[in-house]
Design a protein around this motif. Sequence first.
Motif, PDB file in Angstrom:
ATOM      1  N   LEU A 253      51.104  44.649  60.745  1.00 41.09           N
ATOM      2  CA  LEU A 253      50.228  45.707  61.250  1.00 41.09           C
ATOM      3  C   LEU A 253      50.249  45.741  62.779  1.00 41.09           C
ATOM      4  O   LEU A 253      50.306  46.810  63.394  1.00 41.09           O
ATOM      5  CB  LEU A 253      48.809  45.490  60.743  1.00 41.09           C
ATOM      6  CG  LEU A 253      47.759  46.527  61.174  1.00 41.09           C
ATOM      7  CD1 LEU A 253      48.078  47.878  60.553  1.00 41.09           C
ATOM      8  CD2 LEU A 253      46.365  46.066  60.775  1.00 41.09           C
ATOM      9  N   GLY A 254      50.176  44.558  63.389  1.00 35.51           N
ATOM     10  CA  GLY A 254      50.180  44.490  64.848  1.00 35.51           C
ATOM     11  C   GLY A 254      51.448  45.049  65.451  1.00 35.51           C
ATOM     12  O   GLY A 254      51.415  45.763  66.465  1.00 35.51           O
ATOM     13  N   VAL A 255      52.590  44.759  64.834  1.00 34.47           N
ATOM     14  CA  VAL A 255      53.876  45.236  65.348  1.00 34.47           C
ATOM     15  C   VAL A 255      54.033  46.733  65.127  1.00 34.47           C
ATOM     16  O   VAL A 255      54.416  47.485  66.039  1.00 34.47           O
ATOM     17  CB  VAL A 255      55.035  44.465  64.688  1.00 34.47           C
ATOM     18  CG1 VAL A 255      56.371  45.080  65.061  1.00 34.47           C
ATOM     19  CG2 VAL A 255      54.998  42.994  65.099  1.00 34.47           C
ATOM     20  N   VAL A 256      53.744  47.198  63.915  1.00 34.37           N
ATOM     21  CA  VAL A 256      53.984  48.593  63.553  1.00 34.37           C
ATOM     22  C   VAL A 256      52.982  49.548  64.196  1.00 34.37           C
ATOM     23  O   VAL A 256      53.357  50.608  64.717  1.00 34.37           O
ATOM     24  CB  VAL A 256      53.963  48.760  62.019  1.00 34.37           C
ATOM     25  CG1 VAL A 256      54.081  50.231  61.629  1.00 34.37           C
ATOM     26  CG2 VAL A 256      55.090  47.959  61.378  1.00 34.37           C
ATOM     27  N   VAL A 257      51.701  49.186  64.174  1.00 32.57           N
ATOM     28  CA  VAL A 257      50.651  50.109  64.624  1.00 32.57           C
ATOM     29  C   VAL A 257      50.301  49.913  66.097  1.00 32.57           C
ATOM     30  O   VAL A 257      50.152  50.879  66.841  1.00 32.57           O
ATOM     31  CB  VAL A 257      49.381  49.950  63.756  1.00 32.57           C
ATOM     32  CG1 VAL A 257      48.262  50.853  64.270  1.00 32.57           C
ATOM     33  CG2 VAL A 257      49.698  50.278  62.303  1.00 32.57           C
ATOM     34  N   PHE A 258      50.171  48.663  66.529  1.00 37.66           N
ATOM     35  CA  PHE A 258      49.686  48.399  67.876  1.00 37.66           C
ATOM     36  C   PHE A 258      50.788  48.020  68.865  1.00 37.66           C
ATOM     37  O   PHE A 258      50.511  47.796  70.036  1.00 37.66           O
ATOM     38  CB  PHE A 258      48.629  47.290  67.846  1.00 37.66           C
ATOM     39  CG  PHE A 258      47.386  47.670  67.089  1.00 37.66           C
ATOM     40  CD1 PHE A 258      46.407  48.447  67.685  1.00 37.66           C
ATOM     41  CD2 PHE A 258      47.194  47.244  65.775  1.00 37.66           C
ATOM     42  CE1 PHE A 258      45.265  48.797  66.997  1.00 37.66           C
ATOM     43  CE2 PHE A 258      46.046  47.595  65.074  1.00 37.66           C
ATOM     44  CZ  PHE A 258      45.079  48.383  65.680  1.00 37.66           C
ATOM     45  N   GLY A 259      52.019  47.926  68.389  1.00 35.74           N
ATOM     46  CA  GLY A 259      53.124  47.625  69.291  1.00 35.74           C
ATOM     47  C   GLY A 259      53.168  46.192  69.780  1.00 35.74           C
ATOM     48  O   GLY A 259      53.750  45.912  70.839  1.00 35.74           O
ATOM     49  N   VAL A 262      56.577  40.089  68.676  1.00 39.70           N
ATOM     50  CA  VAL A 262      56.680  38.731  68.132  1.00 39.70           C
ATOM     51  C   VAL A 262      57.704  37.964  68.947  1.00 39.70           C
ATOM     52  O   VAL A 262      58.914  38.118  68.761  1.00 39.70           O
ATOM     53  CB  VAL A 262      57.073  38.749  66.642  1.00 39.70           C
ATOM     54  CG1 VAL A 262      57.102  37.319  66.096  1.00 39.70           C
ATOM     55  CG2 VAL A 262      56.103  39.596  65.839  1.00 39.70           C
ATOM     56  N   ARG A 263      57.236  37.151  69.887  1.00 34.03           N
ATOM     57  CA  ARG A 263      58.148  36.360  70.710  1.00 34.03           C
ATOM     58  C   ARG A 263      58.742  35.218  69.875  1.00 34.03           C
ATOM     59  O   ARG A 263      58.095  34.723  68.951  1.00 34.03           O
ATOM     60  CB  ARG A 263      57.412  35.814  71.930  1.00 34.03           C
ATOM     61  CG  ARG A 263      56.970  36.902  72.899  1.00 34.03           C
ATOM     62  CD  ARG A 263      56.257  36.343  74.123  1.00 34.03           C
ATOM     63  NE  ARG A 263      54.929  35.846  73.806  1.00 34.03           N
ATOM     64  CZ  ARG A 263      54.523  34.597  73.992  1.00 34.03           C
ATOM     65  NH1 ARG A 263      55.367  33.695  74.460  1.00 34.03           N
ATOM     66  NH2 ARG A 263      53.297  34.231  73.700  1.00 34.03           N
ATOM     67  N   PRO A 264      59.967  34.791  70.174  1.00 33.70           N
ATOM     68  CA  PRO A 264      60.615  33.734  69.376  1.00 33.70           C
ATOM     69  C   PRO A 264      59.791  32.452  69.292  1.00 33.70           C
ATOM     70  O   PRO A 264      59.719  31.826  68.233  1.00 33.70           O
ATOM     71  CB  PRO A 264      61.937  33.494  70.120  1.00 33.70           C
ATOM     72  CG  PRO A 264      62.217  34.785  70.813  1.00 33.70           C
ATOM     73  CD  PRO A 264      60.885  35.339  71.203  1.00 33.70           C
ATOM     74  N   ASN A 265      59.160  32.046  70.402  1.00 35.94           N
ATOM     75  CA  ASN A 265      58.371  30.819  70.368  1.00 35.94           C
ATOM     76  C   ASN A 265      57.152  30.970  69.467  1.00 35.94           C
ATOM     77  O   ASN A 265      56.722  30.008  68.805  1.00 35.94           O
ATOM     78  CB  ASN A 265      57.925  30.432  71.785  1.00 35.94           C
ATOM     79  CG  ASN A 265      56.971  31.442  72.397  1.00 35.94           C
ATOM     80  OD1 ASN A 265      57.339  32.589  72.619  1.00 35.94           O
ATOM     81  ND2 ASN A 265      55.740  31.023  72.672  1.00 35.94           N
ATOM     82  N   VAL A 266      56.585  32.187  69.403  1.00 33.89           N
ATOM     83  CA  VAL A 266      55.436  32.428  68.525  1.00 33.89           C
ATOM     84  C   VAL A 266      55.863  32.344  67.062  1.00 33.89           C
ATOM     85  O   VAL A 266      55.168  31.747  66.230  1.00 33.89           O
ATOM     86  CB  VAL A 266      54.796  33.799  68.827  1.00 33.89           C
ATOM     87  CG1 VAL A 266      53.693  34.116  67.814  1.00 33.89           C
ATOM     88  CG2 VAL A 266      54.227  33.824  70.238  1.00 33.89           C
ATOM     89  N   ALA A 267      57.023  32.930  66.742  1.00 37.39           N
ATOM     90  CA  ALA A 267      57.516  32.876  65.365  1.00 37.39           C
ATOM     91  C   ALA A 267      57.802  31.441  64.941  1.00 37.39           C
ATOM     92  O   ALA A 267      57.411  31.015  63.840  1.00 37.39           O
ATOM     93  CB  ALA A 267      58.787  33.726  65.241  1.00 37.39           C
TER      94      ALA A 267
END
Length: 290
Positions: A253-259, A262-267
């Motif tokens: 939802l955050g990626v699709v709706v709010f832009g 997802v940084r590699p270190n976060v993943a």
Amino acid sequence: MSDQNPRLGILLMVITMFIFAMQDGISRHLAGTYNVYMVIMIRYWVFAAFVVTWSSIRAGGIRRAASTTQPFLQFFRGALLALEVVVMVIGFVRLGLVESHAMFATYPLLITALAVPLLGERVGWRRWMSVAAGFVGVLIILQPGMGVLSPDAIFPLASAGMFALYGLLNRYVARRDPSTVTFFYTGISGAVVMTLIGVWFWEPMTAGDWAWMLLLCASSILGHYLLIRAYELSEASAIQPFAYLQLAFASVLGVVVFGDIVRPNVALGTAIVVAAGLFALLRAARPSAR
């Protein structure tokens, strides 16, 4: 138990996590425009109304639901959850859904660590290793040595700590009170605390945002009802690991709706935290299974 249906319980847990993720998105939208205290206050008004209605139609009614020998602890536990929601929503607004949920995912590990001094539970070395691994995952997410550590990270981390304490208090009050009493005080005390805070921050809302608020409240009622049913149909140890799906749903939802990005270190850090948390949950469930 004859009324147990583990598969349906798991399905309801998955649906509940999807609903909760949608709630997070709506909360982020509303709190980005209006005062967060007012948004959570209105949400708790509807939640309290649901709790009162739910309790009144059950055997014994409200009198039985409010009957407890530990009222202060029950009230404190419910108030703590309400304040935790406020802190987490602030994190959504400042950091986004992806990173906030990534750091909030540490709460099962914090429960494991705090269960020793607060509840006197025994934790084996394997679970302590999972806590340590989760801490490494958080460090990877935060990147403290790379100059990118955000001060706003305190919000989801504080929220995880508050929710872990709330979970431990749930275990403690369950020794003397049934779940119906705990559920009753969750809604009532949260509504009281948020009213005392939020009423001073009232702002007029547009008709469109009132529609979003009504959807937020309706999804909250539906989500909590489905969560109750899920725990009635299946053992907690069987469905609790599926709570991590809220992280996945909220991230999409955050990626699709709010832009959100997802940084590699976060993943990578999130994968470590989730794996450590699942291991801790499964290890904790083994003694009860035996």
